[in-house]
Design a protein around this motif. Structure first.
Motif, PDB file in Angstrom:
ATOM      1  N   GLY A  44       0.805  -1.218   0.000  1.00 34.86           N
ATOM      2  CA  GLY A  44       0.000   0.000   0.000  1.00 34.86           C
ATOM      3  C   GLY A  44       0.835   1.262   0.000  1.00 34.86           C
ATOM      4  O   GLY A  44       0.462   2.260   0.629  1.00 34.86           O
ATOM      5  N   LEU A  45       1.933   1.235  -0.723  1.00 36.77           N
ATOM      6  CA  LEU A  45       2.826   2.391  -0.800  1.00 36.77           C
ATOM      7  C   LEU A  45       2.881   2.837  -2.263  1.00 36.77           C
ATOM      8  O   LEU A  45       3.449   2.156  -3.115  1.00 36.77           O
ATOM      9  CB  LEU A  45       4.212   2.004  -0.294  1.00 36.77           C
ATOM     10  N   TYR A  46       2.253   3.984  -2.561  1.00 35.76           N
ATOM     11  CA  TYR A  46       2.054   4.392  -3.945  1.00 35.76           C
ATOM     12  C   TYR A  46       2.972   5.557  -4.312  1.00 35.76           C
ATOM     13  O   TYR A  46       2.958   6.600  -3.659  1.00 35.76           O
ATOM     14  CB  TYR A  46       0.596   4.793  -4.173  1.00 35.76           C
ATOM     15  N   PRO A  47       3.764   5.389  -5.378  1.00 42.61           N
ATOM     16  CA  PRO A  47       4.667   6.474  -5.788  1.00 42.61           C
ATOM     17  C   PRO A  47       3.908   7.611  -6.450  1.00 42.61           C
ATOM     18  O   PRO A  47       2.765   7.442  -6.885  1.00 42.61           O
ATOM     19  CB  PRO A  47       5.589   5.780  -6.798  1.00 42.61           C
ATOM     20  N   VAL A  48       4.535   8.777  -6.535  1.00 40.79           N
ATOM     21  CA  VAL A  48       3.917   9.880  -7.265  1.00 40.79           C
ATOM     22  C   VAL A  48       3.769   9.449  -8.722  1.00 40.79           C
ATOM     23  O   VAL A  48       4.658   8.800  -9.284  1.00 40.79           O
ATOM     24  CB  VAL A  48       4.766  11.164  -7.174  1.00 40.79           C
ATOM     25  N   PRO A  49       2.644   9.776  -9.367  1.00 42.25           N
ATOM     26  CA  PRO A  49       2.446   9.357 -10.762  1.00 42.25           C
ATOM     27  C   PRO A  49       3.562   9.831 -11.686  1.00 42.25           C
ATOM     28  O   PRO A  49       3.876   9.167 -12.674  1.00 42.25           O
ATOM     29  CB  PRO A  49       1.105  10.008 -11.123  1.00 42.25           C
ATOM     30  N   GLU A  50       4.175  10.961 -11.365  1.00 47.56           N
ATOM     31  CA  GLU A  50       5.250  11.493 -12.188  1.00 47.56           C
ATOM     32  C   GLU A  50       6.422  10.520 -12.267  1.00 47.56           C
ATOM     33  O   GLU A  50       7.197  10.530 -13.221  1.00 47.56           O
ATOM     34  CB  GLU A  50       5.709  12.830 -11.601  1.00 47.56           C
ATOM     35  N   PHE A  51       6.553   9.660 -11.244  1.00 46.20           N
ATOM     36  CA  PHE A  51       7.618   8.665 -11.224  1.00 46.20           C
ATOM     37  C   PHE A  51       7.444   7.647 -12.344  1.00 46.20           C
ATOM     38  O   PHE A  51       8.387   6.957 -12.732  1.00 46.20           O
ATOM     39  CB  PHE A  51       7.612   7.943  -9.869  1.00 46.20           C
ATOM     40  N   ALA A  52       6.201   7.536 -12.869  1.00 44.10           N
ATOM     41  CA  ALA A  52       5.945   6.561 -13.926  1.00 44.10           C
ATOM     42  C   ALA A  52       6.583   6.970 -15.240  1.00 44.10           C
ATOM     43  O   ALA A  52       6.909   6.114 -16.064  1.00 44.10           O
ATOM     44  CB  ALA A  52       4.435   6.384 -14.122  1.00 44.10           C
ATOM     45  N   PHE A  53       6.781   8.276 -15.465  1.00 43.42           N
ATOM     46  CA  PHE A  53       7.261   8.722 -16.768  1.00 43.42           C
ATOM     47  C   PHE A  53       8.698   8.291 -17.064  1.00 43.42           C
ATOM     48  O   PHE A  53       8.991   7.829 -18.178  1.00 43.42           O
ATOM     49  CB  PHE A  53       7.103  10.235 -16.900  1.00 43.42           C
ATOM     50  N   PRO A  54       9.647   8.410 -16.121  1.00 42.30           N
ATOM     51  CA  PRO A  54      10.985   7.872 -16.409  1.00 42.30           C
ATOM     52  C   PRO A  54      10.973   6.379 -16.678  1.00 42.30           C
ATOM     53  O   PRO A  54      11.662   5.895 -17.583  1.00 42.30           O
ATOM     54  CB  PRO A  54      11.779   8.200 -15.129  1.00 42.30           C
ATOM     55  N   LEU A  55      10.174   5.644 -15.895  1.00 41.66           N
ATOM     56  CA  LEU A  55      10.089   4.200 -16.123  1.00 41.66           C
ATOM     57  C   LEU A  55       9.463   3.900 -17.475  1.00 41.66           C
ATOM     58  O   LEU A  55       9.894   2.993 -18.190  1.00 41.66           O
ATOM     59  CB  LEU A  55       9.277   3.546 -15.010  1.00 41.66           C
ATOM     60  N   LEU A  56       8.425   4.682 -17.842  1.00 36.09           N
ATOM     61  CA  LEU A  56       7.793   4.486 -19.135  1.00 36.09           C
ATOM     62  C   LEU A  56       8.802   4.674 -20.255  1.00 36.09           C
ATOM     63  O   LEU A  56       8.861   3.874 -21.199  1.00 36.09           O
ATOM     64  CB  LEU A  56       6.633   5.469 -19.304  1.00 36.09           C
ATOM     65  N   SER A  57       9.622   5.716 -20.155  1.00 38.96           N
ATOM     66  CA  SER A  57      10.637   5.967 -21.175  1.00 38.96           C
ATOM     67  C   SER A  57      11.585   4.782 -21.308  1.00 38.96           C
ATOM     68  O   SER A  57      11.891   4.338 -22.422  1.00 38.96           O
ATOM     69  CB  SER A  57      11.417   7.240 -20.828  1.00 38.96           C
ATOM     70  N   LEU A  58      12.048   4.253 -20.185  1.00 38.28           N
ATOM     71  CA  LEU A  58      12.981   3.125 -20.212  1.00 38.28           C
ATOM     72  C   LEU A  58      12.317   1.849 -20.708  1.00 38.28           C
ATOM     73  O   LEU A  58      12.910   1.082 -21.477  1.00 38.28           O
ATOM     74  CB  LEU A  58      13.564   2.898 -18.817  1.00 38.28           C
ATOM     75  N   LEU A  59      11.083   1.612 -20.275  1.00 36.29           N
ATOM     76  CA  LEU A  59      10.400   0.388 -20.684  1.00 36.29           C
ATOM     77  C   LEU A  59      10.100   0.387 -22.177  1.00 36.29           C
ATOM     78  O   LEU A  59      10.145  -0.661 -22.833  1.00 36.29           O
ATOM     79  CB  LEU A  59       9.097   0.224 -19.887  1.00 36.29           C
ATOM     80  N   VAL A  60       9.789   1.566 -22.735  1.00 32.14           N
ATOM     81  CA  VAL A  60       9.496   1.644 -24.168  1.00 32.14           C
ATOM     82  C   VAL A  60      10.735   1.310 -24.991  1.00 32.14           C
ATOM     83  O   VAL A  60      10.653   0.597 -25.998  1.00 32.14           O
ATOM     84  CB  VAL A  60       8.954   3.049 -24.526  1.00 32.14           C
ATOM     85  N   VAL A  61      11.898   1.815 -24.574  1.00 28.49           N
ATOM     86  CA  VAL A  61      13.109   1.587 -25.381  1.00 28.49           C
ATOM     87  C   VAL A  61      13.778   0.253 -25.069  1.00 28.49           C
ATOM     88  O   VAL A  61      14.632  -0.198 -25.838  1.00 28.49           O
ATOM     89  CB  VAL A  61      14.153   2.718 -25.198  1.00 28.49           C
ATOM     90  N   GLU A  62      13.388  -0.402 -23.958  1.00 26.19           N
ATOM     91  CA  GLU A  62      14.077  -1.645 -23.594  1.00 26.19           C
ATOM     92  C   GLU A  62      13.985  -2.687 -24.702  1.00 26.19           C
ATOM     93  O   GLU A  62      14.969  -3.363 -25.034  1.00 26.19           O
ATOM     94  CB  GLU A  62      13.515  -2.223 -22.295  1.00 26.19           C
ATOM     95  N   GLY A  63      12.793  -2.804 -25.308  1.00 25.49           N
ATOM     96  CA  GLY A  63      12.638  -3.791 -26.369  1.00 25.49           C
ATOM     97  C   GLY A  63      13.536  -3.501 -27.566  1.00 25.49           C
ATOM     98  O   GLY A  63      14.130  -4.418 -28.146  1.00 25.49           O
ATOM     99  N   ILE A  64      13.656  -2.213 -27.928  1.00 26.42           N
ATOM    100  CA  ILE A  64      14.522  -1.842 -29.049  1.00 26.42           C
ATOM    101  C   ILE A  64      15.974  -2.182 -28.730  1.00 26.42           C
ATOM    102  O   ILE A  64      16.693  -2.778 -29.542  1.00 26.42           O
ATOM    103  CB  ILE A  64      14.384  -0.334 -29.346  1.00 26.42           C
ATOM    104  N   VAL A  65      16.405  -1.816 -27.538  1.00 30.55           N
ATOM    105  CA  VAL A  65      17.802  -2.019 -27.154  1.00 30.55           C
ATOM    106  C   VAL A  65      18.131  -3.507 -27.051  1.00 30.55           C
ATOM    107  O   VAL A  65      19.192  -3.951 -27.504  1.00 30.55           O
ATOM    108  CB  VAL A  65      18.098  -1.292 -25.829  1.00 30.55           C
TER     109      VAL A  65
END
Length: 433
Positions: free
Chosen positions: A383-404
């Protein structure tokens, strides 16, 4: 809430029609899929079709909800992994508007100004839920790419934003959901979606990316042609020779170099500039024959707050060094909300174990997506929720992970970040340890 309700009333006829359409679509899905979901709940088993159903529903509801689904696919702290996987398959590709509508919109965008194009390709070369992209030639002979916002899409998405604000406000009042940061998440995630309508902001983002990444001669970002841009039309340099090239068409050496260049660019955005391109999928990131990277479409570029940029950098470098206890403290300190009675000691222990385990694996075996999934699962359970803004760096990395990974499966994501992380101010980690 009062301001949102007032805004709805001022556009009552259009809003009422949108409510009917959204409500009818949701009701239809409930009637079709509700019995299966209820049966699974009564048997206390996970409903296997939940992700497929939600993905189909969001696609039927339109671009606003597709974008929300794409972002929610990264929130494994809030949703089960199987649901996030289905949402991650959402695509915003939709049929283009009729030529008559497009031509009317583009000509209206220039109003009384002189028509600036000698040629204009009305058949789009790219089609999205918010805009279409066309190739044109200016009066002085320059070939350009023209991004045209879909006629009427702004009104639809703003109405949807207000409707979802009301829905999340209502959900926040439910006792079992009161600890979840729905309002904060809606403001930041919904705001990021609406900003994709703002071509002035995208033009500014293109300029900022140019300036921030100018030290990398192998990064090419099409510059906007300011004198030809309008509120509804974004005109940019046209980049020749863009094609989705399969990794196997490059030599092994070229693939490894390209993978490192991609990660260098992303890490520079994340840890140094705090201006993050969150949509670097193969349609927006190209590798040219000379090894240069071409980055397109700055509609989903997010400026991180200094607090989030610093926290994410601190977390990443301590994760790479296997410092689980400090990673746990960073997550706790940056959380948007912590459930009443949260076992912080248990959270610290589980997160520390995850970081220690991940730091000990070989680079070829490390999966950022799996790590993030387990991290979010731990956060959800405690029950420990990060600020939604924290999702954007992870989103950037997760999107490019498949390409890399397709370019160089042995690339060490953590090691590649260290030189860039060491260049920024990091008072919360001992680099010599």
């Amino acid at each position: 809430m009062a301001r949102v309700t007032g805004a709805l009333l001022t556009e009552l006829p259009g809003t009422a029609l949108r409510v009917v359409r959204v409500g009818g679509t949701v009701l239809g899905y409930a009637l079709v899929f509700g019995p299966g979901a209820l049966g699974a709940r009564m048997r206390r088993r996970p409903w296997k079709r939940a992700g497929t159903c939600l993905s189909g529903l969001l696609t039927s509801l339109g671009p606003s909800y597709i974008k929300i689904g794409q972002l929610l696919s990264t929130r494994r702290d809030l949703l089960p992994a199987r649901v996030c996987t289905e949402l991650g398959r959402l695509t915003d590709a939709t049929p283009p508007p009729r030529r008559a509508l497009l031509e009317s919109a583009v000509r209206a965008a220039y109003g009384d100004r002189k028509w600036p194009f000698a040629e204009f390709g009305w058949t789009p070369v790219a089609t999205g839920s918010i805009a279409t992209v066309h190739v044109a030639v200016t009066l002085d002979g320059r070939q350009v790419a023209v991004k045209v916002r879909r006629p009427g899409i702004g009104k639809v998405m703003r109405r949807d934003f207000r409707l979802t604000a009301l829905a999340m406000g209502a959900m926040q009042r439910l006792p079992q959901l009161k600890s979840m940061p729905f309002k904060v998440m809606h403001a930041q995630v919904g705001g990021a979606i609406l900003r994709q309508l703002d071509f002035d902001a995208e033009r500014t983002a293109l300029g900022s990316l140019h300036a921030n990444l100018r030290e990398f001669p192998w990064i090419r970002i099409p510059a906007p042609l300011l004198d030809l841009c309008t509120e509804d039309v974004l005109v940019m340099e046209y980049v020749e020779g863009l094609a989705c090239t399969a990794p196997e068409q490059f030599s092994a050496t070229a693939r490894r170099a390209a993978a490192r260049r991609v990660m260098s660019a992303v890490y520079e955005m994340l840890f140094v500039d705090g201006l993050v391109h969150c949509d670097l999928h193969p349609g927006n990131l190209y590798i040219q024959d000379d090894g240069a990277l071409v980055i397109l479409d700055a509609g989903f570029v997010i400026k991180l707050s200094e607090r989030v940029r610093a926290s994410f950098g601190d977390f990443f470098i301590n994760m790479a060094m296997g410092n689980g206890p400090l990673c746990a403290e960073i997550i706790i300190e940056s959380a948007a909300s912590i459930a009443e009675g949260c076992d912080l000691g248990g959270f610290r222990a589980e997160l520390a174990a995850l970081v220690t385990e991940s730091a000990g694996v070989r680079s070829s075996e490390f999966s950022l997506a799996k790590f993030a999934g387990r991290l979010f699962d731990i956060q959800r359970r405690f029950g420990l929720y990060p600020v939604p803004e924290f999702a954007f760096p992870l989103l950037s990395l997760l999107v490019v992970e498949g390409i890399v990974q397709g370019l160089d499966p042995k690339l060490d994501f953590q090691a590649e970040a260290m030189p860039i992380l060491r260049r920024r101010n990091m008072p919360r980690v001992a680099l010599g340890s």
